[in-house]
Design an enzyme around this catalytic site. Structure first.
Site, PDB file in Angstrom:
ATOM      1  N   ASP A  33      17.446 -16.302   1.782  1.00 29.76           N
ATOM      2  CA  ASP A  33      17.185 -16.257   0.337  1.00 29.76           C
ATOM      3  C   ASP A  33      15.730 -15.899   0.055  1.00 29.76           C
ATOM      4  O   ASP A  33      14.847 -16.213   0.854  1.00 29.76           O
ATOM      5  CB  ASP A  33      17.531 -17.633  -0.253  1.00 29.76           C
ATOM      6  CG  ASP A  33      17.744 -17.576  -1.754  1.00 29.76           C
ATOM      7  OD1 ASP A  33      17.729 -16.470  -2.330  1.00 29.76           O
ATOM      8  OD2 ASP A  33      17.917 -18.650  -2.348  1.00 29.76           O
ATOM      9  N   ASN A  35      14.642 -12.677  -1.174  1.00 31.37           N
ATOM     10  CA  ASN A  35      14.274 -11.249  -1.096  1.00 31.37           C
ATOM     11  C   ASN A  35      13.764 -10.725  -2.436  1.00 31.37           C
ATOM     12  O   ASN A  35      12.780  -9.987  -2.498  1.00 31.37           O
ATOM     13  CB  ASN A  35      15.490 -10.399  -0.697  1.00 31.37           C
ATOM     14  CG  ASN A  35      15.985 -10.718   0.688  1.00 31.37           C
ATOM     15  OD1 ASN A  35      15.310 -11.380   1.458  1.00 31.37           O
ATOM     16  ND2 ASN A  35      17.183 -10.245   1.005  1.00 31.37           N
ATOM     17  N   ARG A  37      12.441 -12.389  -4.981  1.00 35.12           N
ATOM     18  CA  ARG A  37      11.118 -12.935  -5.340  1.00 35.12           C
ATOM     19  C   ARG A  37      10.015 -12.294  -4.503  1.00 35.12           C
ATOM     20  O   ARG A  37       8.923 -12.019  -4.985  1.00 35.12           O
ATOM     21  CB  ARG A  37      11.110 -14.463  -5.164  1.00 35.12           C
ATOM     22  CG  ARG A  37      11.670 -15.193  -6.369  1.00 35.12           C
ATOM     23  CD  ARG A  37      12.036 -16.605  -6.039  1.00 35.12           C
ATOM     24  NE  ARG A  37      13.287 -16.650  -5.272  1.00 35.12           N
ATOM     25  CZ  ARG A  37      13.736 -17.720  -4.642  1.00 35.12           C
ATOM     26  NH1 ARG A  37      13.038 -18.834  -4.655  1.00 35.12           N
ATOM     27  NH2 ARG A  37      14.882 -17.682  -4.007  1.00 35.12           N
ATOM     28  N   HIS A  50      15.294  -6.658  -0.070  1.00 39.50           N
ATOM     29  CA  HIS A  50      16.475  -6.642   0.811  1.00 39.50           C
ATOM     30  C   HIS A  50      16.198  -5.778   2.047  1.00 39.50           C
ATOM     31  O   HIS A  50      16.599  -6.109   3.156  1.00 39.50           O
ATOM     32  CB  HIS A  50      17.701  -6.115   0.068  1.00 39.50           C
ATOM     33  CG  HIS A  50      18.105  -6.974  -1.099  1.00 39.50           C
ATOM     34  ND1 HIS A  50      18.144  -8.337  -1.023  1.00 39.50           N
ATOM     35  CD2 HIS A  50      18.486  -6.652  -2.376  1.00 39.50           C
ATOM     36  CE1 HIS A  50      18.533  -8.840  -2.194  1.00 39.50           C
ATOM     37  NE2 HIS A  50      18.740  -7.828  -3.028  1.00 39.50           N
ATOM     38  N   SER A  78      27.664 -12.480  -0.570  1.00 38.42           N
ATOM     39  CA  SER A  78      28.626 -13.522  -0.948  1.00 38.42           C
ATOM     40  C   SER A  78      29.634 -12.963  -1.951  1.00 38.42           C
ATOM     41  O   SER A  78      29.389 -11.930  -2.593  1.00 38.42           O
ATOM     42  CB  SER A  78      27.895 -14.718  -1.568  1.00 38.42           C
ATOM     43  OG  SER A  78      27.485 -14.401  -2.879  1.00 38.42           O
ATOM     44  N   THR A  79      30.733 -13.682  -2.107  1.00 38.12           N
ATOM     45  CA  THR A  79      31.737 -13.252  -3.091  1.00 38.12           C
ATOM     46  C   THR A  79      31.145 -13.283  -4.505  1.00 38.12           C
ATOM     47  O   THR A  79      31.622 -12.589  -5.396  1.00 38.12           O
ATOM     48  CB  THR A  79      32.984 -14.166  -3.036  1.00 38.12           C
ATOM     49  OG1 THR A  79      32.555 -15.541  -3.015  1.00 38.12           O
ATOM     50  CG2 THR A  79      33.820 -13.907  -1.805  1.00 38.12           C
ATOM     51  N   TRP A  82      28.869  -9.941  -6.163  1.00 40.56           N
ATOM     52  CA  TRP A  82      29.421  -8.803  -6.926  1.00 40.56           C
ATOM     53  C   TRP A  82      28.923  -8.808  -8.363  1.00 40.56           C
ATOM     54  O   TRP A  82      28.949  -7.781  -9.028  1.00 40.56           O
ATOM     55  CB  TRP A  82      30.946  -8.850  -6.939  1.00 40.56           C
ATOM     56  CG  TRP A  82      31.594  -8.613  -5.609  1.00 40.56           C
ATOM     57  CD1 TRP A  82      32.164  -9.549  -4.810  1.00 40.56           C
ATOM     58  CD2 TRP A  82      31.747  -7.355  -4.920  1.00 40.56           C
ATOM     59  NE1 TRP A  82      32.661  -8.966  -3.663  1.00 40.56           N
ATOM     60  CE2 TRP A  82      32.424  -7.623  -3.698  1.00 40.56           C
ATOM     61  CE3 TRP A  82      31.378  -6.032  -5.208  1.00 40.56           C
ATOM     62  CZ2 TRP A  82      32.737  -6.624  -2.787  1.00 40.56           C
ATOM     63  CZ3 TRP A  82      31.699  -5.041  -4.279  1.00 40.56           C
ATOM     64  CH2 TRP A  82      32.367  -5.341  -3.093  1.00 40.56           C
ATOM     65  N   LEU A 144      24.604 -13.066  22.630  1.00 39.04           N
ATOM     66  CA  LEU A 144      24.578 -13.622  21.269  1.00 39.04           C
ATOM     67  C   LEU A 144      25.682 -13.013  20.401  1.00 39.04           C
ATOM     68  O   LEU A 144      25.866 -11.794  20.388  1.00 39.04           O
ATOM     69  CB  LEU A 144      23.219 -13.303  20.611  1.00 39.04           C
ATOM     70  CG  LEU A 144      23.096 -13.723  19.140  1.00 39.04           C
ATOM     71  CD1 LEU A 144      22.888 -15.230  19.022  1.00 39.04           C
ATOM     72  CD2 LEU A 144      21.955 -12.989  18.450  1.00 39.04           C
ATOM     73  N   ARG A 201      18.102 -22.665   5.232  1.00 40.97           N
ATOM     74  CA  ARG A 201      18.023 -21.898   3.985  1.00 40.97           C
ATOM     75  C   ARG A 201      16.555 -21.665   3.660  1.00 40.97           C
ATOM     76  O   ARG A 201      15.751 -22.594   3.690  1.00 40.97           O
ATOM     77  CB  ARG A 201      18.701 -22.605   2.813  1.00 40.97           C
ATOM     78  CG  ARG A 201      18.663 -21.717   1.556  1.00 40.97           C
ATOM     79  CD  ARG A 201      19.513 -22.203   0.413  1.00 40.97           C
ATOM     80  NE  ARG A 201      19.544 -21.179  -0.627  1.00 40.97           N
ATOM     81  CZ  ARG A 201      20.543 -20.958  -1.455  1.00 40.97           C
ATOM     82  NH1 ARG A 201      21.626 -21.690  -1.387  1.00 40.97           N
ATOM     83  NH2 ARG A 201      20.471 -20.006  -2.369  1.00 40.97           N
TER      84      ARG A 201
HETATM   85  C1  FPP Z   1      19.324 -13.470  -1.373  1.00 44.66           C
HETATM   86  O1  FPP Z   1      18.080 -13.174  -1.898  1.00 44.66           O
HETATM   87  C2  FPP Z   1      19.685 -12.452  -0.407  1.00 44.66           C
HETATM   88  C3  FPP Z   1      20.807 -11.697  -0.470  1.00 44.66           C
HETATM   89  C4  FPP Z   1      21.796 -11.830  -1.531  1.00 44.66           C
HETATM   90  C5  FPP Z   1      21.064 -10.651   0.508  1.00 44.66           C
HETATM   91  C6  FPP Z   1      20.613 -10.964   1.877  1.00 44.66           C
HETATM   92  C7  FPP Z   1      20.592  -9.726   2.668  1.00 44.66           C
HETATM   93  C8  FPP Z   1      19.655  -9.412   3.571  1.00 44.66           C
HETATM   94  C9  FPP Z   1      18.550 -10.287   3.956  1.00 44.66           C
HETATM   95  C10 FPP Z   1      19.736  -8.169   4.306  1.00 44.66           C
HETATM   96  C11 FPP Z   1      20.994  -8.160   5.094  1.00 44.66           C
HETATM   97  C12 FPP Z   1      20.866  -7.359   6.248  1.00 44.66           C
HETATM   98  C13 FPP Z   1      21.892  -6.887   6.936  1.00 44.66           C
HETATM   99  C14 FPP Z   1      21.621  -6.374   8.255  1.00 44.66           C
HETATM  100  C15 FPP Z   1      23.263  -6.824   6.429  1.00 44.66           C
HETATM  101  P1  FPP Z   1      17.956 -12.947  -3.458  1.00 44.66           P
HETATM  102  O2  FPP Z   1      18.141 -11.503  -3.723  1.00 44.66           O
HETATM  103  O3  FPP Z   1      18.911 -13.839  -4.188  1.00 44.66           O
HETATM  104  O4  FPP Z   1      16.468 -13.387  -3.695  1.00 44.66           O
HETATM  105  P2  FPP Z   1      15.893 -14.114  -5.002  1.00 44.66           P
HETATM  106  O5  FPP Z   1      16.560 -15.467  -5.072  1.00 44.66           O
HETATM  107  O6  FPP Z   1      14.426 -14.212  -4.690  1.00 44.66           O
HETATM  108  O7  FPP Z   1      16.187 -13.233  -6.168  1.00 44.66           O
END
Ligand code: FPP
Length: 253
Positions: A33, A35, A37, A50, A78-79, A82, A144, A201
Site C-alpha cells: 500500500d 503507491n 501517496r 505503481h 483486489s476485487t 475495479w 520461491l 501491510r
Molecule cells: C495500493 O496502493 C496498491 C495497489 C492497489 C496496487 C499494488 C500494485 C503494485 C505494487 C505493483 C504490482 C506489481 C506487479 C508485478 C503486478 P494505493 O494505490 O492504494 O496507494 P495510496 O493508498 O497511497 O493511494
C-alpha cells in the site's frame, strides 16, 4: 507525540547481515500500500507509484528467496480496485505483463514458480496470456512461489467455495459430516499452499482490506509506515527479524 512500537525497539538489521535461518516464516503475504501517496508526494501521477512499486516486487522476491521464504503472496489487484478510474485500472492490469516481460528470465534463473490467486478468468486477455505463459514456464521450478493475488477478494473466494461445496453435495456425494476446516480450505484459491505465517501491510494503514480473511487466522501481523515504493530489502528483513522474536501460541499457552 509518536510512540515507538515494541518491535522498533528491537535490533535493527542491515541487508548485508546474514539472516538467521531458523524460524523464517514459510509464507509471507504483503498488502503493498501507499503507491498513490508516494507519487503524490513527488507531484507525479498515481501510476508512477505503481510503476515504482513493481520494481520493489522484484527486490522483495529476491530477498525472500535468499532468506528461504517458501511462498510470497502479493496483493496486486483486489476485487475492489475495479472502482478506480479506468485509466488506473488499465495500468494496474498491464503491470503483471510488464513485470514478467522484464523479470521472467531472472525469475526462471532463480527457480521461482509463479502462481496466482483470485478470479482470474475475467481479467483482460493480455494479462491472462502473460501470466499463463509465466506459470507454464515456471511450473517445474521448486524455489520461491511468487503468488500474485490478482482480482482477489476474500469474501468472493469464500462465497465461491460455498457454492462449489453445495454443488458437490448435490452432484458428487460430498456429505455434511465430511466438511471440516481442512476440506473447506481445499475449496479456496490457496489450496495446496500453507497459510501465511506473516502478514505485512505498508503505508501506515492497519486494515485487512478483504485479503486472505480465512487464511490469516493465525498469522502474525507486521505494519510499517513505509510506503510500498520505499520498501527495501532491509525493511523486509526487519519484518522477518521481528517475526522471529514473536511467540506464536495458536490459542494455547
Ligand atoms: C495500493 O496502493 C496498491 C495497489 C492497489 C496496487 C499494488 C500494485 C503494485 C505494487 C505493483 C504490482 C506489481 C506487479 C508485478 C503486478 P494505493 O494505490 O492504494 O496507494 P495510496 O493508498 O497511497 O493511494
Amino acid at each position: 507525540m509518536s510512540m515507538k512500537l515494541p518491535f522498533f525497539n528491537n535490533k535493527k538489521i542491515n541487508k548485508n547481515e546474514e539472516p538467521e535461518l531458523d524460524n523464517i516464516p514459510k509464507h509471507v503475504a504483503i498488502i503493498m500500500d501507499g503507491n498513490g501517496r508516494w507519487a503524490k508526494n513527488r507531484g507525479l501521477p498515481r501510476v508512477a507509484g505503481h510503476k515504482e512499486g513493481m520494481d520493489v516486487v522484484k527486490k522483495v522476491a529476491k530477498t525472500a528467496a535468499n532468506c528461504h521464504v517458501e511462498i510470497l503472496t502479493l496483493y496486486a489487484f483486489s476485487t475492489e480496485n475495479w472502482s478506480r478510474p479506468k485509466s488506473e485500472v488499465d495500468y494496474l492490469l498491464r503491470l503483471p505483463k510488464e513485470f514478467l516481460h522484464i523479470y521472467l528470465p531472472e525469475l526462471i534463473e532463480n527457480n521461482v514458480k509463479i502462481k496466482t490467486i483470485g478470479n482470474f478468468d475475467v481479467l483482460p486477455e493480455h494479462t491472462k496470456e502473460a501470466v499463463n505463459y509465466a506459470k507454464e514456464k515456471t511450473k517445474d521450478n521448486d524455489g520461491l512461489i511468487l503468488n500474485f493475488a490478482l482480482n482477489y477478494g476474500s469474501r468472493f473466494e469464500i462465497i465461491q467455495a460455498v457454492k462449489q461445496i453445495i454443488s458437490d453435495m448435490n452432484t458428487s456425494g460430498l456429505t455434511m459430516d465430511k466438511l471440516d476446516e481442512h476440506l473447506f480450505s481445499e475449496y479456496l484459491y490457496t489450496t495446496g499452499l500453507t497459510e501465511p505465517d506473516l502478514l505485512i501491510r505498508t503505508s501506515g494503514e492497519q486494515r485487512l482490506s478483504n485479503f486472505l480473511l480465512w487464511q490469516i487466522a493465525y498469522s502474525e501481523f507486521w505494519f510499517t509506515d513505509v510506503l510500498w515504493p520505499d520498501f527495501t530489502e532491509e525493511t523486509f528483513m526487519q519484518a522477518l527479524y521481528d517475526f522471529q522474536q514473536r511467540k506464536r501460541r495458536y490459542g494455547g499457552l
